[in-house]
Scaffold this motif. Structure first.
Motif, PDB file in Angstrom:
ATOM      1  N   LEU A  97      38.952  34.948  32.410  1.00 35.22           N
ATOM      2  CA  LEU A  97      39.229  35.566  33.709  1.00 35.22           C
ATOM      3  C   LEU A  97      37.960  36.191  34.293  1.00 35.22           C
ATOM      4  O   LEU A  97      37.684  36.078  35.491  1.00 35.22           O
ATOM      5  N   ILE A 105      46.723  41.331  32.574  1.00 36.22           N
ATOM      6  CA  ILE A 105      45.671  41.863  31.704  1.00 36.22           C
ATOM      7  C   ILE A 105      46.141  42.957  30.740  1.00 36.22           C
ATOM      8  O   ILE A 105      45.795  42.906  29.555  1.00 36.22           O
ATOM      9  N   VAL A 118      46.087  38.138  39.812  1.00 35.70           N
ATOM     10  CA  VAL A 118      45.960  38.542  38.404  1.00 35.70           C
ATOM     11  C   VAL A 118      46.439  39.978  38.233  1.00 35.70           C
ATOM     12  O   VAL A 118      47.145  40.308  37.275  1.00 35.70           O
ATOM     13  N   VAL A 144      40.981  35.036  26.769  1.00 34.03           N
ATOM     14  CA  VAL A 144      41.596  35.142  28.100  1.00 34.03           C
ATOM     15  C   VAL A 144      40.817  36.131  28.959  1.00 34.03           C
ATOM     16  O   VAL A 144      40.545  35.873  30.149  1.00 34.03           O
ATOM     17  N   TRP A 146      39.075  44.954  35.267  1.00 36.08           N
ATOM     18  CA  TRP A 146      39.319  43.977  36.322  1.00 36.08           C
ATOM     19  C   TRP A 146      38.877  44.523  37.680  1.00 36.08           C
ATOM     20  O   TRP A 146      38.256  43.812  38.479  1.00 36.08           O
ATOM     21  N   PHE A 173      42.922  35.552  44.418  1.00 36.54           N
ATOM     22  CA  PHE A 173      42.844  35.387  42.963  1.00 36.54           C
ATOM     23  C   PHE A 173      42.844  36.741  42.261  1.00 36.54           C
ATOM     24  O   PHE A 173      43.614  36.960  41.302  1.00 36.54           O
ATOM     25  N   VAL A 210      35.610  33.537  35.773  1.00 36.49           N
ATOM     26  CA  VAL A 210      36.022  33.078  37.104  1.00 36.49           C
ATOM     27  C   VAL A 210      35.630  34.101  38.169  1.00 36.49           C
ATOM     28  O   VAL A 210      35.050  33.756  39.209  1.00 36.49           O
ATOM     29  N   ALA A 211      35.944  35.391  37.909  1.00 39.99           N
ATOM     30  CA  ALA A 211      35.639  36.430  38.893  1.00 39.99           C
ATOM     31  C   ALA A 211      34.137  36.612  39.077  1.00 39.99           C
ATOM     32  O   ALA A 211      33.640  36.690  40.204  1.00 39.99           O
TER      33      ALA A 211
END
Length: 320
Positions: free
Chosen positions: A97, A131, A125, A93, A152, A121, A100-101
């Protein structure tokens, strides 16, 4: 620049020792996860140093994105393997994520709609708290989820800075002399106005939060630099470096950028502690105007970070 890393690691180890002692965390457990935190601190430090980012940006955008994905998973791997709670699901996961970022601006064009969707987005998240649960800790006093939050934050910022390569942000940890001066001057202008508004709307009364000026000074310095390098860094990057700059460009007006970004900044503070906290939102919106003016004059978020950090430090020491 390389000498900074040993200093960072030494400071991190000392901080980990005192934190573990203060919270009653077994030193063996703290020592096991220390490499993960030192790695995250090193990656976070790299993000804020332009020379190091420029080295990264010698790679093509896809190469930078791939490096961001590896850097996103690495601290989790170190911590979970040390604690023997590694999960392929969690790692997958985190990696998904991060992909994508990191690859957002490799796949999609650099356009307004794409930028807005990217911010939505990233915020979705973050606000969904998706997270931190991926980083389970055997001890409640050891919040491993902070590794995920920093990851993140770092991945999103570097996607914009080093993959999209957005300009005119002035991103960095240490302001130049001119930026310190501009930031301090706008704080000096904000302080009496904010105090007057706070008194009118019955927001808070001044009082010394900590006993003794020596302790107040030490806590004030720690608060200032903690806010400067984390909270102000992120919020000024988002609201001034991105939103204010974009809105000013869309509407062809710097003043419109300042005002609209400040209104948005104030509105997100409606959820502070209780909803709707309109008093706090009003003061945040007012402060946002001065942060925006500091950014506008310096063309760097480092100036608005100084204003922001001074404001929050003064509020926490003398009003909260």
């Amino acid at each position: 620049m390389l000498f900074a890393f040993p200093l960072l690691w030494a400071a991190g180890a000392v901080a980990a020792y005192f934190y573990a002692h203060d919270r009653g965390i077994p030193w063996t457990t703290a020592l096991a996860v220390l490499p993960a935190f030192l790695l995250e601190a090193s990656l976070y430090f790299t993000m804020g140093v332009e020379r190091l980012r420029l080295r990264l940006e010698k790679l093509p955008p896809a190469g930078v994105a791939a490096a961001l994905v590896i850097a996103a998973v690495a601290p989790y791997g170190l911590a979970s393997l040390a604690l023997r709670n590694f999960s392929w699901h969690s790692a997958g996961v985190i990696a998904a994520l991060a992909v994508v970022a990191a690859f957002w601006y490799v796949v999609f064009p650099h356009q307004t709609a794409v930028d807005i969707l990217f911010l939505i987005f990233m915020a979705a998240v973050w606000l969904a708290h998706a997270i931190p649960p991926l980083y389970p800790s055997p001890i409640a006093a050891l919040p491993l989820g902070i590794l995920g939050q920093l990851m993140w934050f770092r991945t999103g910022l570097l996607a914009i800075l080093s993959v999209r390569r957005m300009k005119n942000i002035g991103f960095g940890f240490w302001p130049a002399a001119r930026e310190w001066k501009i930031g301090a001057l706008y704080f000096a202008g904000l302080a009496p106005v904010a105090a007057a508004l706070g008194w009118i709307i019955h927001f808070a009364r001044p009082h010394l939060h900590y006993i003794g000026w020596g302790r107040t000074t030490l806590i004030g310095l720690a608060t200032f630099f903690g806010i400067l390098w984390v909270v102000a860094l992120g919020e000024e990057f988002f609201f001034r470096g991105l939103l204010q700059q974009w809105i000013a460009g869309w509407l062809h007006s710097d003043w419109a950028g300042v005002l609209m970004a400040s209104i948005l900044f104030g509105s997100v503070h409606l959820w502070y502690r209780t909803f709707p906290n309109w008093r706090f939102a009003a003061l945040a919106g007012l402060a946002g105007v001065f942060y925006g003016l500091a950014y506008r004059q310096a063309r760097s978020i480092r100036a608005s970070m100084v204003t922001h950090a001074l404001t929050v430090t003064a509020w926490r020491l003398f009003f909260s």
